[in-house]
Design an enzyme around this catalytic site. Structure first.
Site, PDB file in Angstrom:
ATOM      1  N   PHE A 180      54.708  -3.294  40.350  1.00 56.04           N
ATOM      2  CA  PHE A 180      53.922  -2.199  40.921  1.00 56.04           C
ATOM      3  C   PHE A 180      54.807  -1.406  41.892  1.00 56.04           C
ATOM      4  O   PHE A 180      55.496  -2.000  42.728  1.00 56.04           O
ATOM      5  CB  PHE A 180      52.698  -2.769  41.646  1.00 56.04           C
ATOM      6  CG  PHE A 180      51.696  -1.718  42.011  1.00 56.04           C
ATOM      7  CD1 PHE A 180      50.798  -1.235  41.075  1.00 56.04           C
ATOM      8  CD2 PHE A 180      51.666  -1.181  43.289  1.00 56.04           C
ATOM      9  CE1 PHE A 180      49.880  -0.252  41.406  1.00 56.04           C
ATOM     10  CE2 PHE A 180      50.751  -0.200  43.626  1.00 56.04           C
ATOM     11  CZ  PHE A 180      49.851   0.274  42.681  1.00 56.04           C
ATOM     12  N   ASP A 230      51.656 -11.196  45.010  1.00 54.66           N
ATOM     13  CA  ASP A 230      50.756 -10.059  45.084  1.00 54.66           C
ATOM     14  C   ASP A 230      49.568 -10.353  44.169  1.00 54.66           C
ATOM     15  O   ASP A 230      49.716 -10.448  42.947  1.00 54.66           O
ATOM     16  CB  ASP A 230      51.482  -8.782  44.648  1.00 54.66           C
ATOM     17  CG  ASP A 230      50.634  -7.536  44.897  1.00 54.66           C
ATOM     18  OD1 ASP A 230      49.388  -7.643  44.831  1.00 54.66           O
ATOM     19  OD2 ASP A 230      51.215  -6.468  45.142  1.00 54.66           O
ATOM     20  N   TYR A 240      40.007  -3.313  47.265  1.00 48.22           N
ATOM     21  CA  TYR A 240      39.189  -2.309  46.575  1.00 48.22           C
ATOM     22  C   TYR A 240      39.163  -2.441  45.068  1.00 48.22           C
ATOM     23  O   TYR A 240      38.551  -1.637  44.389  1.00 48.22           O
ATOM     24  CB  TYR A 240      39.615  -0.889  46.974  1.00 48.22           C
ATOM     25  CG  TYR A 240      41.083  -0.570  46.792  1.00 48.22           C
ATOM     26  CD1 TYR A 240      41.591  -0.226  45.540  1.00 48.22           C
ATOM     27  CD2 TYR A 240      41.966  -0.598  47.868  1.00 48.22           C
ATOM     28  CE1 TYR A 240      42.927   0.077  45.368  1.00 48.22           C
ATOM     29  CE2 TYR A 240      43.314  -0.297  47.700  1.00 48.22           C
ATOM     30  CZ  TYR A 240      43.789   0.040  46.452  1.00 48.22           C
ATOM     31  OH  TYR A 240      45.118   0.328  46.288  1.00 48.22           O
ATOM     32  N   LYS A 241      39.867  -3.419  44.510  1.00 45.98           N
ATOM     33  CA  LYS A 241      39.853  -3.602  43.046  1.00 45.98           C
ATOM     34  C   LYS A 241      38.725  -4.556  42.682  1.00 45.98           C
ATOM     35  O   LYS A 241      37.566  -4.226  42.896  1.00 45.98           O
ATOM     36  CB  LYS A 241      41.229  -4.053  42.578  1.00 45.98           C
ATOM     37  CG  LYS A 241      42.252  -2.918  42.749  1.00 45.98           C
ATOM     38  CD  LYS A 241      43.673  -3.296  42.443  1.00 45.98           C
ATOM     39  CE  LYS A 241      44.566  -2.082  42.652  1.00 45.98           C
ATOM     40  NZ  LYS A 241      45.969  -2.434  42.846  1.00 45.98           N
ATOM     41  N   ARG A 255      44.325   1.825  29.844  1.00 43.94           N
ATOM     42  CA  ARG A 255      44.094   0.508  30.436  1.00 43.94           C
ATOM     43  C   ARG A 255      42.595   0.314  30.661  1.00 43.94           C
ATOM     44  O   ARG A 255      41.902   1.225  31.132  1.00 43.94           O
ATOM     45  CB  ARG A 255      44.857   0.454  31.754  1.00 43.94           C
ATOM     46  CG  ARG A 255      44.980  -0.903  32.371  1.00 43.94           C
ATOM     47  CD  ARG A 255      45.855  -0.821  33.604  1.00 43.94           C
ATOM     48  NE  ARG A 255      45.229  -0.031  34.662  1.00 43.94           N
ATOM     49  CZ  ARG A 255      45.513  -0.154  35.957  1.00 43.94           C
ATOM     50  NH1 ARG A 255      46.433  -1.023  36.346  1.00 43.94           N
ATOM     51  NH2 ARG A 255      44.914   0.588  36.852  1.00 43.94           N
TER      52      ARG A 255
END
Ligand SMILES: *Cc1c(COP(=O)(O)O)cnc(C)c1O
Length: 411
Positions: free
Chosen positions: A126, A196, A221-222, A370
């Site tokens: 990422f 992570d 927030y995911k 995705r």
């Protein structure tokens, strides 16, 4: 043969089926982007109203004590701890993932001493993870940042390695790492592992302590549904808590912040990982959102996410076979996180067309569409219907329409 009815039957038998009622989802939308921004819970919406109205609006500054605002980072950390296999006193909510990675990586390098200055990350991880380490290498003298090939970190380990930053689930491919085995390799080299968890917490049955992780950070927030820009969190294994020090030595991480003394002294335990004043409105939303996990067995959540992903792959390959979609990342559920990605040369336009038809996923450059299968609110029938819509778009080539060609700022 799977049919739409089989999907409905699977939903009826789903032990997590009732959890969807905790979420406020827009009518008609099939939301397959909970891995980018989790859905709104009724509890979070209500709590933000209460925190602004009854707490901030009425009790003003006394709310720090009377409504427990000052302990919210620890309280939220305790709720997240259950989801990631950590002790409640090993997790705290703070800052963003980016900032937490900086704090932890810097602390690890400092603790490892002058003979271990190598920091390892894999190419294609990422972006913020790479950028933060690049920035850290610029400000911390002597760091040797090694950006190795995907899958290449183990070969790069040596007696100079300080810390290795690894994504538990890869954001693009959905590939999940074997935390126990890879963490053991890092440990055997005398280095520290920094995980992570942004794409795995809230969907996999993570066992940070079971698997011997040293440090971790992850996103609020995911899959944790804390809302846009929700605070992140970080984990430091108990055995490292006394030795690792937060380089962003702000007053909220001081042992006695309200003594207002001139010299910094780190708080014991996880409190030292705070920096400035916590964002209470965001934290309170995350705190309430985490209650959606009450009674949810993370083993079951993982099984469901895997089954939804399997169903999606099976249906895409059956229904959209003629259209050149190529699976990106692992086929087997055991090797995947909560998402499935396909490459398509016109991925951007296809995704815009899907979104216009109420099937919400996202796009990652150069050509990846995705889809995230948040196990708390996505149903089997959603997967069926999403693939029917995708098939229709590809059959009719409706994605060629001009309005699906313009690229937006946020993809
Ligand atoms: C989403 C995500 C982040 C987010 O970082 P922020 O600083 O909180 O915006 C970081 N790392 C990974 C792997 C992610 O998926």
């Amino acid at each position: 043969m799977t049919t739409r009815q089989t999907c409905l039957d699977r939903d009826s038998a789903d032990p997590l089926g009732g959890v969807r009622e905790r979420f406020s989802l827009p009518d008609g939308a099939i939301y397959l982007d909970g891995n980018s921004l989790g859905a709104l819970t009724y509890a979070a919406a209500a709590r933000v109203g209460e925190t602004t109205g009854q707490q901030w609006g009425r009790d003003l500054i006394s709310s720090w004590n009377s409504h427990g605002w000052i302990r919210l980072p620890q309280q939220v950390g305790g709720k997240i701890a259950r989801l990631i296999g950590a002790g409640a006193d090993e997790v705290i909510a703070a800052d963003s993932v980016s900032v937490n990675l900086f704090k932890l990586a810097a602390a690890a390098v400092r603790a490892q001493g002058p003979d271990r200055k190598t920091v390892i990350i894999e190419r294609g991880d990422f972006p913020t993870d790479l950028y933060i380490l690049q920035g850290l290498a610029e400000v911390m003298p002597g760091i040797d940042l090694r950006v190795v090939e995907p899958g290449g970190f183990e070969a790069a380990l040596d007696d100079r390695t300080a810390v290795v930053l690894l994504s538990h689930v890869h954001y693009r491919t959905g590939m999940v790492r074997d935390m126990a085995a890879q963490g053991a390799a890092v440990r055997a080299a005398g280095a520290l592992s920094l995980w992570d968890l942004s794409h795995s917490a809230g969907v996999l049955d993570i066992g940070l302590n079971r698997d011997g992780a040293d440090m971790a950070a992850g996103c609020g927030y995911k899959y944790l549904n804390g809302g846009p820009g929700a605070p992140a969190y970080l984990f430091v294994a108990k055995r490292h808590q006394a030795t690792l020090r937060n380089p962003l030595s702000g007053w909220m991480g001081h042992a006695r912040p309200f003594d207002f003394v001139d010299n910094y002294q780190p708080a014991p335990g996880m409190d030292r990982w705070l920096c400035g004043t916590p964002p209470i409105l965001s934290l309170t939303a995350l705190d309430a959102a985490l209650d959606a996990f009450d009674g949810v067995d993370m083993g079951q959540a993982r099984i469901k996410a895997g089954a939804l992903g399997d169903l999606f792959i099976e249906r895409v390959e059956a229904r959209c076979a003629a259209h050149g979609l190529a699976l990106v990342g692992p086929r087997e559920a055991a090797a995947r996180g909560g998402q499935v990605s396909f490459a398509h040369p016109e991925g951007w336009a296809v995704m815009q067309n899907l979104i216009a038809r109420g099937v919400i996923g996202d796009f990652r450059r150069p050509d990846v569409i995705r889809f995230g299968f948040a196990p708390l609110y996505v149903r089997h029938v959603d997967v069926w219907d999403a693939v029917e819509t995708l098939g229709d778009i590809l059959d009719s080539e409706s994605w060629r329409d001009e309005r699906f060609q313009t690229v937006s700022a946020v993809t």
